[in-house]
Scaffold this active site. Structure first.
Site, short mmCIF file in Angstrom:
data_model
loop_
_atom_site.label_atom_id
_atom_site.label_comp_id
_atom_site.label_asym_id
_atom_site.label_seq_id
_atom_site.Cartn_x
_atom_site.Cartn_y
_atom_site.Cartn_z
N SER A 151 -52.68 34.85 -38.51
CA SER A 151 -53.25 34.71 -38.99
C SER A 151 -52.07 33.33 -40.09
O SER A 151 -51.38 33.19 -39.80
CB SER A 151 -53.57 35.39 -40.19
OG SER A 151 -53.70 34.73 -42.00
N TYR A 170 -50.95 42.33 -46.17
CA TYR A 170 -51.21 41.39 -44.74
C TYR A 170 -50.90 40.24 -43.60
O TYR A 170 -50.61 40.72 -42.93
CB TYR A 170 -52.64 40.98 -45.17
CG TYR A 170 -53.13 40.44 -43.85
CD1 TYR A 170 -54.36 41.03 -42.90
CD2 TYR A 170 -53.68 38.81 -44.33
CE1 TYR A 170 -54.44 40.43 -41.91
CE2 TYR A 170 -54.63 38.43 -42.54
CZ TYR A 170 -54.54 38.62 -42.24
OH TYR A 170 -55.37 38.62 -40.89
#
Length: 338
Positions: free
Chosen positions: A131, A156
C-alpha cells in the site's frame, strides 16, 4: 499461456481481487479464489461479486480465512499454482485504530501462512498487495520505491510494511520470487463502500453532507481499477530473478540480490481533494453539502506515486483520467443502488 495454468487469487470477493480474477478468467486461466467474506463492509456486495465469478467457467471458490493455517495448506495442496496473487487483507486505515487485532490476524499471521504455503508447495511467483500507506508522512514527493519507509502512521501501514519485510526474508532464504505492489487509492465500479468516493456518492445523492478531513486540504493519487489490474497482470508475468551485486561482500550469503521487487501502482497525477469532489459533482450532476473537519488520526496529507520503475520494467503507464473513471463508477453505482 497455457489454458490449464492455475492461479490462486486471495481476496477474490474484494474489490481488486474480484477484478483481477475476472481478467484472469477472461484470458483463459483457471482461477481458485479464496475469501473469508468478513463483515468489514457490506457482505452483500462481496457476495454479489462472488456470484458473478461463480458463473464463470474455470473458477473455484474456497471460503477460508488467512489465519486458518490448515485451510490455507489444504488450498495449496489441492492444486499446483503457477502464481499466487495475494490481495486479501484487513483493509482500512481508520478501522485499524478500533480493531488492531484484526490486522495482526489477517495481515501478519495470514501473510506468514501464505508465504509458508508458497515455500512448502513450490508456488512459482507470489504477487501481493502492499500500500502507498507505507510512505507514512514522507514529505519527499513523488514517493519512490527507494524511499525510506520505516515511519508508518497507522497500524494498517505498519502491517503492510511488515509484509514487504517478510517477503524479502522468504525471497532471500528460500529463493521465492515475490513482487509487492504499493497501490495508490484504487477506485471504480464494484468498489469498497468504506472508500471516500463511494461514501461521497451515497451522501451527495441522499442530500447528506460529505466529511472533508483536514478541511479538504489533501491530495490523492487516484488509480482507476482497470489500470491497477493491468499493472497486476503485467507484473505477474515479470518474475523477479536473483541478481549479483556489483561489489562482492564479505558475507557470501548476502552477495546476491534476492528475487524480490516492489512497485508503485498509481496514476502519477495527484488530485486535490476539492478538485476530486468537483469532478464527482459533475458526474452526479449534483452539488455536495460539505462538512469541514480536522485531520483524522492515521491519515496522510498527500500521496503521489513515482511510477518510473513500473514504466521501465513493464512498458505500462496508467492512463484513465479521473473524469472518465468517476463517470464509470457513477454509472455502475446507479445500476446497483438506485
Amino acid at each position: 499461456m497455457s489454458y490449464n495454468t492455475h492461479i490462486l487469487v486471495t481476496g477474490c470477493a474484494g474489490f481488486i481481487g474480484f477484478h483481477v480474477a475476472c481478467r484472469l478468467l477472461d484470458e483463459g486461466y483457471a482461477v481458485t479464489g479464496l475469501d473469508n467474506l468478513n463483515n468489514y463492509y457490506d457482505v452483500s456486495l462481496k457476495r454479489a461479486r462472488l456470484a458473478l465469478l461463480r458463473e464463470r467457467y474455470g473458477f473455484t471458490f474456497v471460503h477460508a480465512a488467512l489465519e486458518d493455517k490448515e485451510a490455507i495448506e489444504a488450498t495449496f495442496a489441492s492444486n499446483d499454482y503457477a502464481t499466487v496473487i495475494h490481495l486479501a487483507a484487513q483493509a482500512g486505515v481508520r478501522y485499524s485504530l478500533q480493531n488492531p487485532h484484526a490486522y495482526v490476524d489477517s495481515n501478519l499471521t495470514g501473510f506468514v501462512n501464505i508465504l509458508e504455503a508458497c515455500r512448502t508447495f513450490g508456488a512459482g511467483h507470489l504477487v501481493y498487495a502492499s500500500s502507498s500507506s507505507v510512505y507514512g508522512s514522507n514529505r519527499k514527493q513523488p514517493f519512490s520505491e527507494h524511499d525510506v519507509t520505516d515511519q508508518p502512521v497507522s497500524l494498517y501501514a505498519a502491517t503492510k510494511k511488515a509484509n514487504e519485510l517478510l517477503a524479502h526474508t522468504y525471497s532471500h532464504l528460500y529463493g521465492l520470487p515475490t513482487t509487492g505492489i504499493r497501490f495508490f487509492t484504487v477506485y471504480g465500479p464494484w468498489g469498497r463502500p468504506d472508500m471516500a468516493y463511494f461514501s461521497f456518492t451515497r451522501a451527495i445523492l441522499s442530500g447528506e453532507p460529505i466529511r472533508l478531513f483536514n478541511e479538504g486540504k489533501m491530495k490523492r493519487d487516484f488509480t482507476y481499477i482497470d489500470d491497477a489490474v493491468e499493472a497486476v497482470i503485467r507484473l505477474m508475468h515479470l518474475i523477479p530473478k536473483s541478481q549479483s551485486k556489483r561489489e562482492p561482500m564479505w558475507d557470501d550469503s548476502i552477495a546476491n540480490q534476492p528475487p524480490y521487487r516492489i512497485y508503485n501502482v498509481g496514476s502519477h497525477r495527484p488530485v486535490p481533494l476539492l478538485t476530486f469532489v468537483e469532478t464527482l459533482e459533475q458526474a452526479l450532476e449534483r452539488k455536495a453539502i460539505k462538512e469541514w473537519l480536522p485531520m483524522q488520526l492515521g491519515d496522510v496529507k498527500d500521496t503521489y506515486a513515482d511510477i518510473g520503475q513500473l514504466m521501465r520494467d513493464t512498458g505500462y503507464c496508467p492512463e484513465t483520467s479521473l473524469k472518465k473513471g468517476l463517470e464509470a463508477f457513477v454509472a455502475w453505482y446507479r445500476t446497483i443502488y438506485i
